[in-house]
Design a protein around this motif. Structure first.
Motif, PDB file in Angstrom:
ATOM      1  N   THR A  79     -12.582 -21.540  52.030  1.00 46.17           N
ATOM      2  CA  THR A  79     -11.873 -20.195  51.561  1.00 46.17           C
ATOM      3  C   THR A  79     -10.583 -20.809  51.060  1.00 46.17           C
ATOM      4  N   LEU A  80      -9.713 -19.926  50.453  1.00 48.36           N
ATOM      5  CA  LEU A  80      -8.515 -20.269  50.045  1.00 48.36           C
ATOM      6  C   LEU A  80      -7.412 -20.504  50.911  1.00 48.36           C
ATOM      7  N   ALA A  81      -7.588 -19.892  52.139  1.00 49.93           N
ATOM      8  CA  ALA A  81      -6.498 -20.219  53.255  1.00 49.93           C
ATOM      9  C   ALA A  81      -6.882 -21.532  53.551  1.00 49.93           C
ATOM     10  N   ALA A  82      -8.145 -22.023  53.832  1.00 53.71           N
ATOM     11  CA  ALA A  82      -8.313 -23.244  54.360  1.00 53.71           C
ATOM     12  C   ALA A  82      -7.835 -24.375  53.221  1.00 53.71           C
ATOM     13  N   ALA A  83      -8.138 -24.075  51.984  1.00 53.20           N
ATOM     14  CA  ALA A  83      -7.560 -25.030  51.144  1.00 53.20           C
ATOM     15  C   ALA A  83      -6.304 -25.138  51.012  1.00 53.20           C
ATOM     16  N   LEU A  84      -5.611 -23.898  51.239  1.00 53.62           N
ATOM     17  CA  LEU A  84      -4.014 -24.062  51.233  1.00 53.62           C
ATOM     18  C   LEU A  84      -3.537 -24.873  52.620  1.00 53.62           C
ATOM     19  N   LEU A  85      -4.162 -24.667  53.505  1.00 54.98           N
ATOM     20  CA  LEU A  85      -3.724 -25.237  54.694  1.00 54.98           C
ATOM     21  C   LEU A  85      -3.671 -26.949  54.459  1.00 54.98           C
ATOM     22  N   ARG A  86      -4.899 -27.251  53.957  1.00 52.82           N
ATOM     23  CA  ARG A  86      -5.097 -28.680  53.634  1.00 52.82           C
ATOM     24  C   ARG A  86      -4.217 -29.186  52.719  1.00 52.82           C
ATOM     25  N   GLN A  87      -3.840 -28.663  51.489  1.00 56.90           N
ATOM     26  CA  GLN A  87      -3.019 -29.158  50.493  1.00 56.90           C
ATOM     27  C   GLN A  87      -1.627 -28.855  50.540  1.00 56.90           C
ATOM     28  N   ALA A  88      -1.277 -27.940  51.280  1.00 54.28           N
ATOM     29  CA  ALA A  88       0.241 -27.420  51.410  1.00 54.28           C
ATOM     30  C   ALA A  88       0.453 -27.142  52.770  1.00 54.28           C
ATOM     31  N   PRO A  89       0.536 -28.460  53.629  1.00 57.66           N
ATOM     32  CA  PRO A  89       1.015 -28.206  55.069  1.00 57.66           C
ATOM     33  C   PRO A  89       2.456 -27.811  55.223  1.00 57.66           C
ATOM     34  N   ASP A  90       3.170 -28.136  54.257  1.00 55.32           N
ATOM     35  CA  ASP A  90       4.548 -27.856  54.347  1.00 55.32           C
ATOM     36  C   ASP A  90       5.120 -26.515  54.088  1.00 55.32           C
ATOM     37  N   PHE A  91       4.283 -25.582  53.780  1.00 57.90           N
ATOM     38  CA  PHE A  91       4.649 -24.199  53.576  1.00 57.90           C
ATOM     39  C   PHE A  91       4.182 -23.342  54.823  1.00 57.90           C
ATOM     40  N   ALA A  92       4.777 -22.170  55.092  1.00 56.42           N
ATOM     41  CA  ALA A  92       4.392 -21.127  55.988  1.00 56.42           C
ATOM     42  C   ALA A  92       3.376 -20.273  55.381  1.00 56.42           C
ATOM     43  N   LEU A  93       1.991 -20.220  55.771  1.00 61.13           N
ATOM     44  CA  LEU A  93       1.106 -19.263  54.980  1.00 61.13           C
ATOM     45  C   LEU A  93       0.886 -17.950  55.826  1.00 61.13           C
ATOM     46  N   HIS A  94       0.813 -16.950  55.185  1.00 62.46           N
ATOM     47  CA  HIS A  94       0.698 -15.847  55.632  1.00 62.46           C
ATOM     48  C   HIS A  94      -0.482 -14.931  54.937  1.00 62.46           C
ATOM     49  N   ILE A  95      -1.265 -14.289  55.688  1.00 60.53           N
ATOM     50  CA  ILE A  95      -2.572 -13.694  55.118  1.00 60.53           C
ATOM     51  C   ILE A  95      -2.322 -12.098  55.574  1.00 60.53           C
ATOM     52  N   ALA A  96      -2.299 -11.482  54.526  1.00 62.60           N
ATOM     53  CA  ALA A  96      -2.391 -10.131  54.250  1.00 62.60           C
ATOM     54  C   ALA A  96      -3.625  -9.424  54.620  1.00 62.60           C
ATOM     55  N   PRO A  97      -3.700  -8.287  55.455  1.00 61.35           N
ATOM     56  CA  PRO A  97      -4.914  -7.706  55.766  1.00 61.35           C
ATOM     57  C   PRO A  97      -5.759  -7.161  54.269  1.00 61.35           C
ATOM     58  N   ALA A  98      -7.015  -7.117  54.479  1.00 59.41           N
ATOM     59  CA  ALA A  98      -7.667  -6.470  53.133  1.00 59.41           C
ATOM     60  C   ALA A  98      -7.271  -5.196  52.857  1.00 59.41           C
ATOM     61  N   GLY A  99      -7.338  -4.617  51.574  1.00 64.65           N
ATOM     62  CA  GLY A  99      -7.093  -3.323  51.230  1.00 64.65           C
ATOM     63  C   GLY A  99      -8.139  -2.429  51.619  1.00 64.65           C
ATOM     64  N   GLY A 100      -7.908  -1.087  51.323  1.00 62.13           N
ATOM     65  CA  GLY A 100      -8.998  -0.166  51.611  1.00 62.13           C
ATOM     66  C   GLY A 100     -10.003  -0.136  51.068  1.00 62.13           C
ATOM     67  N   GLY A 101      -9.946  -0.641  49.967  1.00 64.42           N
ATOM     68  CA  GLY A 101     -11.339  -0.588  48.958  1.00 64.42           C
ATOM     69  C   GLY A 101     -12.128  -1.937  49.411  1.00 64.42           C
ATOM     70  N   ARG A 102     -13.337  -2.037  48.701  1.00 62.49           N
ATOM     71  CA  ARG A 102     -14.292  -3.124  49.058  1.00 62.49           C
ATOM     72  C   ARG A 102     -13.629  -4.106  47.831  1.00 62.49           C
ATOM     73  N   VAL A 103     -13.567  -5.435  48.422  1.00 53.77           N
ATOM     74  CA  VAL A 103     -13.158  -6.552  47.789  1.00 53.77           C
ATOM     75  C   VAL A 103     -14.263  -7.093  46.954  1.00 53.77           C
ATOM     76  N   SER A 104     -13.635  -7.114  45.428  1.00 53.04           N
ATOM     77  CA  SER A 104     -14.523  -7.908  44.575  1.00 53.04           C
ATOM     78  C   SER A 104     -13.913  -9.128  43.827  1.00 53.04           C
TER      79      SER A 104
END
Length: 876
Positions: free
Chosen positions: A346-371
């Motif tokens: 996933t994108l979050a996992a890749a960012l955690l591996r390649q960018a450990p110096d940054f604080a990572l925030h994950i927003a909840p999914a929107g109301g619609g179906r993710v495409s």
């Protein structure tokens, strides 16, 4: 290996040889910025620097005056304006003196008209270009970008402002501040303004709430500059970020339903951290549509928008985060499958591996179906499925034909070619389908035992596994190459279209020609299209495609007015009034806005079309600005020419009327005072003098009237047959003091087509000119002959001729050629009137000097030639 940013190095190199600017930035008037600058300057002088005060405004403050002390002061330059004398900073004296450090107070000051530059900061910019170090003062309320905010806070609109880029020119900023209570106390004590002024200021601009707000604005602007200095240092010294000197948020915006949620969450996070934020969208192959609505929303919420192209989303995001010294990265919740989440893909996992110096925030999914990006490629229509099936069928048929000469292993390569073809034509999903049916057909039709889905030899197991692996890998690579080629082709087409904009928009010379061209270019993006500009306080359609389009529905008018008023995109596909059928983009430059462009697409515009439309709006605004500046320049030139003619007319009036008026007055005075004492001959001579001067004035005023009628187009000639010989004789009779006239007018000349009265007036003017410039007793030659254009009539004198530099101007109004070392008196209108009358009659006039038959040892003379159409020609 980290290397310094080339742009940072270029910026540093550009400053080499230039002066350095330090700004003492005040939170409000009276905080002591000028005093602090002078105190620092005295310390610099004590350390051996060559300090010079260019200009300091003390405003009568004793403390500031005492701080100047024995510091050398540059004398000011006196400039007269509207009858009053003003003293301004003398930039020429400063450049000649070239001090090691120059002090310039009140950077936002407006110079008196007549100065070299309109603003004092422009003087400072020139000093910096010449390598002179400058210290200057500035209050925060003078920044142009804060003008509206300052007016809302204080209720006072600051008139003198300067662009924010002036503050960016500074190599250093020192913020000067006082607590509001202490500043108000100084005001009450009369240390800033006199008592009556101070009392009014305390109740208005210097209220404690106002000062607190100004103080916060100044501190924030100073902090932004410090943050910029930190980032510049990191870029120029190849320091890997982030440095947690200041908070900054980066939001990764995708083209899915969560994009709006990511933008809004990022705004809330940035507000909570009191930090600036960036919205990043990475264009990748196979995802041509950008989240335009989400990016427009981000821009409205104050984000800096970044759109970058690249196949590596994580690498691009991390590179930008390090470049901008970002501390927080915010992404949306991934719509990937559970298997990919378990595998850490996933994108979050890749960012955690390649960018450990940054604080990572994950927003909840929107109301619609993710495409997911590329989802459209995984749901193709029926044609690709059928086409790939046909390809495999062709391979099966070919295999049946050549099965006797080909081994089944070789046929596997033919199936592999079908997979690659399907991937190239229709993408990865079709390639996987083609690989599956190719495997089944290969196994069923060609691998023993034939016509059974079984594997009889162990080697066939290896072959099939290799085939599947190679087929899938090759199909994936071919599909990716195709998508990237399509994306590159789309970018190339966009660039070509944008390049064509500059060529087509550079041709029109007037705004009336330019606006339809803009509408036509917009119609190439989406039709119909309109171009709207302001008229009578509202906007109106100035050009449209189709041309018959002259109105829109109410919702579209509302979107158009919003786009014009707010200078933001509005309408379909944006976050503002998206229900409108039209999409509007503003045409604006740094000098202002010039209107809007609107299109009504059948479907939402993709990223390329949106970028093309925005590029068109930018180039169109520049083109409109160019045309308007050219129009203003032409109008200014015309006004200058009119002013020159006005001055020439007044000078001519004052000179040519004063002489006859003086003669008339003197003669009349003599007659009135000594009528009885004067002899009859003397009285007659005085009366003749009055009459001659009156005729002279009448003739002069008639010339002015004739010239005015010609320039306003009021002369309407009545063309008829005119015999040249009688016309010339009548004109000769009207010119007194002409002297000898030699006529060479053949009897067989045809009649000319002209207005008799106007032609006679032209001849009189030319003969008078010959008499004026010819020698006393000289001969004036008048000749006529037939020419291809009709008739040519020449009037030649024996005068000194016309200098080559003056010859092109002899028909200009109020122009008088020199005779020897002096200018011949007169109005300078005779030849100009002749030229205008000849043009009105459809003829032409020209001047030659020396005349063709002039003797080598004699005067060169001048030949004035008239060309007129002939009424008829004599028989050959």
């Amino acid at each position: 290996m980290n290397r310094p940013d080339p742009e940072a190095l270029l910026l540093a190199a550009a400053k080499e040889g230039k002066g350095h600017l330090k700004v003492f930035l005040g939170a409000a008037p009276g905080v002591g910025k000028t005093w602090e600058m002078l105190a620092a300057a005295r310390r610099a002088r004590d350390e051996g620097r060559d300090v010079l005060i260019g200009v300091v405004e003390t405003h009568g403050r004793a403390g500031t005056q005492s701080m100047i002390g024995d510091l050398p002061l540059l004398p000011r330059k006196r400039i007269d304006h509207r009858g009053q004398g003003f003293e301004e900073f003398d930039i020429d004296a400063a450049l000649a003196r070239r001090p090691g450090l120059l002090l310039v107070d009140e950077l936002a000051h407006t110079n008196v008209p007549g100065s070299r530059h309109a603003k004092r900061w422009e003087d400072v910019a020139e000093l910096l270009e010449h390598g002179i170090d400058v210290w200057a003062t500035l209050n925060i309320q003078h920044l142009e970008s804060l003008n509206d905010d300052i007016a809302r806070i204080t209720g006072v609109r600051v008139a003198e402002t300067l662009p924010d880029r002036v503050l960016e020119m500074a190599d250093a900023i020192e913020f000067i501040d006082l607590p509001p209570a202490e500043l108000r106390a100084r005001l009450r004590q009369g240390l800033i303004y006199p008592a009556p002024t101070a009392s009014r200021a305390l109740d208005n601009f210097f209220r404690e709430g106002n000062l607190a707000a100004l103080r916060e604005i100044g501190l924030r602007r100073a902090a932004q500059r410090v943050d910029q200095d930190v980032r510049d240092y990191m870029r120029s010294h190849a320091v890997a970020g982030p440095w947690p000197a200041a908070e900054r948020v980066l939001a990764l915006v995708g083209n899915d339903a969560a994009a709006g949620t990511v933008v809004r969450r990022a705004k809330r996070l940035a507000d909570a951290l009191r930090a600036p934020w960036i919205a990043l969208y990475v264009e990748r192959a196979g995802t041509p549509e950008s989240p335009r609505a989400a990016l427009d929303l981000a821009a409205q919420l104050g984000a800096a928008i970044e759109i970058r192209a690249g196949g590596d989303l994580v690498g691009t995001a991390v590179a930008l985060a390090r470049e901008r010294n970002v501390t927080h990265i915010l992404i949306g919740r991934s719509g990937r499958s559970r298997l990919r989440r378990l595998m850490g893909r996933t994108l979050a996992a890749a960012l955690l591996r390649q960018a450990p110096d940054f604080a990572l925030h994950i927003a909840p999914a929107g109301g619609g179906r993710v495409s997911r990006p590329g989802a459209r490629a995984l749901r193709p229509g029926l044609v690709p499925w059928a086409g790939s099936t046909v390809l495999v069928a062709i391979v099966v048929a070919s295999g049946e034909l050549f099965s006797r000469v080909l081994q089944h292993e070789a046929l596997g390569m033919m199936f592999l070619a079908a997979v690659v073809g399907a991937a190239t034509l229709w993408g990865l999903a079709i390639a996987i389908y083609a690989a599956a049916i190719s495997f089944l057909c290969w196994n069923f039709f060609f691998i023993p035992p034939i016509y059974q889905l079984t594997i009889g030899e162990p080697r066939d197991v290896v072959a099939i596994l290799v085939f599947l692996a190679v087929a899938v890998a090759t199909g994936w690579l071919a599909s990716r190459v195709r998508r990237e080629a399509d994306a590159a082709q789309g970018r190339i087409a966009t660039l070509r279209r944008i390049s064509a904009f500059s060529r087509r928009l550079g041709a029109p010379a007037t705004e009336a020609e330019l606006l339809p061209e803009i509408a036509a270019l917009a119609a190439d993006v989406a039709a119909p299209s309109v171009v709207m500009t302001e008229a009578d306080g509202d906007i109106d359609i100035r050009a449209a495609v189709p041309a018959s389009l002259d109105t829109m529905d109410e919702g579209s008018w509302a979107a158009a007015r919003w786009a014009h008023a707010k200078q933001e995109a509005a309408g379909r596909g944006t976050a503002t009034l998206p229900s409108s059928a039209w999409r509007f983009v503003p045409m604006q430059t740094v000098r202002g806005h010039f209107g809007i462009i609107g299109v009504r697409p059948d479907a939402p515009l993709d990223a390329g079309a949106v970028q093309t439309l925005q590029a068109l709006a930018d180039q169109a605004a520049t083109a409109v600005e160019r045309v308007r500046l050219a129009t203003d320049a032409a109008r200014s030139a015309a006004q200058q020419e009119t002013q020159k003619l006005r001055v020439a007319l007044l000078n001519s009036l004052s000179h040519d009327l004063r002489t006859p008026l003086a003669g008339i007055r003197a003669a009349a005075s003599a007659l009135r005072g000594a009528w009885n004492e004067l002899a009859a001959d003397a009285r007659r001579d005085l009366l003749v003098s009055i009459e001659q001067d009156t005729v002279r004035m009448t003739r002069f005023l008639a010339n002015i009237l004739d010239m005015t009628r010609i320039e306003t187009g009021e002369v309407t000639p009545r063309i008829e047959r005119v015999a040249l010989a009688p016309a010339v004789e009548a004109a000769v009779a009207r010119v007194p003091g002409l002297g000898q006239v030699a006529l060479d007018l053949p009897d067989d000349l045809p009649a000319a087509l002209a207005d008799p009265a106007l032609l006679e007036q032209v001849l009189v003017n030319l003969l008078e000119n010959a008499a004026k410039y010819g020698p006393e007793g000289g001969i004036v030659r008048v000749s006529a002959r037939i020419c291809p254009e009709g008739l040519r009539l020449a009037i030649a004198d024996e005068g000194p001729g016309i200098p080559p530099d003056d010859l092109p101007h002899v028909f200009d109004s109020f122009f008088r050629a020199r005779r020897g070392d002096r200018v011949v008196p007169g109005t300078g209108l005779g030849l100009a009137i002749a030229h205008g009358l000849m043009e009105a009659m459809g003829g032409a006039i020209a001047a030659r000097s020396p005349r063709p038959d002039a003797p080598r040892d004699g005067a060169p003379g001048t030949d004035l030639e008239l060309t007129l159409p002939a009424a008829s020609r004599p028989a050959a």
